[in-house]
Design a protein around this motif. Structure first.
Motif, PDB file in Angstrom:
ATOM      1  N   THR A  43      45.105 120.247  30.292  1.00  0.00           N
ATOM      2  CA  THR A  43      44.051 120.203  31.306  1.00  0.00           C
ATOM      3  C   THR A  43      43.685 121.623  31.708  1.00  0.00           C
ATOM      4  N   LYS A  45      41.624 123.995  34.704  1.00  0.00           N
ATOM      5  CA  LYS A  45      41.042 124.058  36.043  1.00  0.00           C
ATOM      6  C   LYS A  45      40.481 125.462  36.270  1.00  0.00           C
ATOM      7  N   LYS A  50      39.671 124.803  42.525  1.00  0.00           N
ATOM      8  CA  LYS A  50      40.847 124.358  41.782  1.00  0.00           C
ATOM      9  C   LYS A  50      42.034 123.987  42.663  1.00  0.00           C
ATOM     10  N   THR A  54      43.467 117.633  41.634  1.00  0.00           N
ATOM     11  CA  THR A  54      44.420 117.603  40.534  1.00  0.00           C
ATOM     12  C   THR A  54      43.822 116.757  39.406  1.00  0.00           C
ATOM     13  N   ARG A 110      38.646 118.831  31.120  1.00  0.00           N
ATOM     14  CA  ARG A 110      38.124 119.564  32.266  1.00  0.00           C
ATOM     15  C   ARG A 110      37.212 118.648  33.079  1.00  0.00           C
TER      16      ARG A 110
END
Length: 236
Positions: A43, A45, A50, A54, A110
């Protein structure tokens, strides 16, 4: 007299052995690895917000063709617009969940967000001059935020310019071309009768780093998990 017979038997045995070896050569095959290849899922961020959401997946390593579930958990002011697995949009489900089918390659997940406008007064926070901010916001002067019935602990630190700014208050602009992060100079506490708590704050900007245009200004009270937003029309 027995030698011709023995010779015939020997020839027959040699032929049988030769046939066995020939068949054996043709039957041999290269070993085949039937274990399917697994690919990684990570993942990413990179969003300015950010710290306020989550994103997780139910698998970190899987084979192509498998279904992967992505879960996004964000603060109220963030609304998920799209979730991507590499460049492919994921399928939206329920309760902040999205899915995609694993391709034959590693995948990076994302999230792209829209901003939910949080009205003032809904959670005790209030802009001192909201109408002026939304029509023509002149950031050469500070913007005031009233904390209402829930003051914020008056804890400050010296920022890189040497100004005292609040630990438990954050300010972000959704349009970094208008108000980049470095243009937010300080968040100065307005202290009430009890000096341990701030009843409001002044947000001041470095006007040389601000550009005219529209943006959403987000004020976050991290001490009480509260947010207020303003759709600014910045003028210079």
């Amino acid at each position: 007299m027995k030698k011709p017979f023995i010779l015939i038997i020997s020839i027959l045995l040699l032929c049988a052995l030769s046939a066995t070896l020939t068949v054996g050569c043709f039957d041999q095959k290269e070993p085949v690895d039937k274990t399917p290849e697994s690919y990684k899922i990570t993942t990413e961020k990179t969003d300015v917000f950010k710290d306020y959401y989550t994103v997780s997946t139910d698998k970190s390593l899987t084979t192509s063709g498998k279904t992967v579930t992505v879960t996004v958990d964000a603060w109220d002011f963030l609304k998920v617009d799209k979730v991507f697995a590499n460049d492919a949009a994921c399928t939206e489900g329920e309760d902040g969940k999205y899915t995609f089918t694993m391709p034959e390659e590693d995948v990076t997940v994302r999230v792209e967000f829209e901003i939910n406008i949080i009205p003032e007064g809904e959670n005790g926070l209030k802009w001192a001059d909201y109408e002026q901010l939304t029509t023509e916001a002149d950031l050469s002067r500070s913007i005031e935020v009233d904390f209402g019935s829930e003051p914020i602990l008056n804890s400050v630190y010296a920022n890189p310019e040497g100004y005292s700014t609040m630990y438990y208050a954050k300010v972000y602009s959704t349009n970094q071309d208008v108000i980049p992060d470095e243009a937010v100079r300080r968040i100065e506490p307005i202290v009430g009768s009890n000096g341990a708590y701030a009843i409001g704050a002044w947000i001041s900007f470095d006007i040389t780093k601000v550009n005219a245009g529209k943006t959403v200004l987000v004020f976050i009270d991290t001490d009480n998990d509260r947010i207020i937003t303003a759709e600014l029309n910045v003028v210079k």
